[in-house]
Design a protein around this motif. Structure first.
Motif: not given
Lengths: 224, 224
Positions: A56-57, A121-123, A129-130, A179-180
């Protein structure tokens, strides 16, 4: 064209994490069900959830990097051709030209955010995150975007040649992170989009202007 | 002094949300159990979970605002007494004096972060969380911190008097948001603390220097 099982799983993960969940909390059965696939299919494409997160990344980075580079070059050329009477110079570089490139790049970035809110949002979430693997991949993505930005700035001569390339890259990394972060506000506050984008643009211009002026005064103190 | 039931519940909420959970996901029984209290006790102190969140935010703001103001004044006075030969002037203000105040304020802020990681994490997480009530309270807290910063900058003459107070406040709000965000990195990457703090300090100096230079050139374009 039919969508591949891999892509179905990636999109299912984006949908499931859109509501404030970390990737790590997803079960493989849950993911497969959301994708409309058999759970066994998962392992044909990914070794585990982190592996899916890395894909995904990668996809996010690929979709962002090339268009941003391309646009910066185009915008710089167009600004070149346009009137040279657009605002004052500072240490031999045109503020107006830098701002035009910045404006168009920031618009492209936030258009991408509006079109891909779940991936962004995931990024941003996985940055804190863990999963250490995903955090590292995201830091690499940010560094990559920052390196592109710094290279383009130097090549297009948007800052004086004297400014240390390493300093430009550090400021570019800071800007990419900021920006992110602002893109979350952009997603969550649709009624504020114009002012969030304008503030983001001004932030970029302020940071590079500040860095340039401090550098010229021998007062820029970025950590090594 | 015995810790009040209210405080026990607040601290239980901080512990339970430390692992990436939103306040909204907490049950009142779960909270009471973590606090070592009877579930009924909860309603003696709070009407619901949002109410507890508001108390946590109030406490965070109260612990941050006054010490930051106090320190800025003190640091400005100390910088005044020190040698005046500390770096160049820009538009009639001393870069060195501004930087000293900035340095000490940033150190105080990150020391607070190191001492109160759970409260900071809760605040940053709920900024994008599901509760509109808490998001609003956090935006108010950020505005309050930014107003303080802008007032102090104007009163202590850390920027030229010509710069628009509204612009100073907007930049101060941006800085407050960015510092809160960087505080997550500060918490999660203990081995990077010195460079995160140095980068945060330089970010503040770059943003205000950039804003000042752009303002003087008639090129500062913050959204209204």
């Amino acid at each position: 064209m039919t969508v591949s099982g891999k892509q179905l799983l990636l999109e299912a993960a984006l949908r499931l994490t859109a509501n404030n969940r970390n990737l790590k909390s997803l079960g493989i059965r849950e993911l497969a069900r959301e994708a409309g696939l058999n759970p066994n299919t998962f392992y044909r494409h990914f070794s585990d959830i982190d592996d899916l997160g890395l894909a995904a990344i990668d996809q996010l980075a690929a979709r962002l990097r090339q268009p941003l580079r391309h646009l910066r070059r185009e915008a710089a050329c167009r600004a070149e051709e346009a009137s040279h009477a657009d605002g004052p110079e500072l240490f031999g570089v045109s503020l107006g030209r830098g701002r035009k490139v910045c404006h168009q790049t920031v618009v492209l970035f936030f258009d991408f955010v509006a079109d891909n809110p779940q991936a962004i949002m995931l990024g941003v979430r996985e940055l804190q995150g863990p999963s250490a693997v995903l955090r590292k991949a995201l830091h690499l993505m940010i560094s990559g975007l920052a390196t592109d930005m710094a290279e383009d700035i130097i090549e297009l001569e948007l800052l004086p040649k004297r400014v240390d390339p390493q300093a430009i890259e550090q400021v570019a990394r800071l800007i990419t992170r900021n920006l992110l972060q602002m893109s979350l506000d952009y997603i969550n506050q649709p009624e504020q989009r114009d002012s969030i984008r304008a503030l983001a643009e001004e932030q970029v211009v302020m940071l590079f202007t500040g860095a340039m002026v401090l550098h010229e005064a021998g007062q820029l103190k970025l950590p090594v």
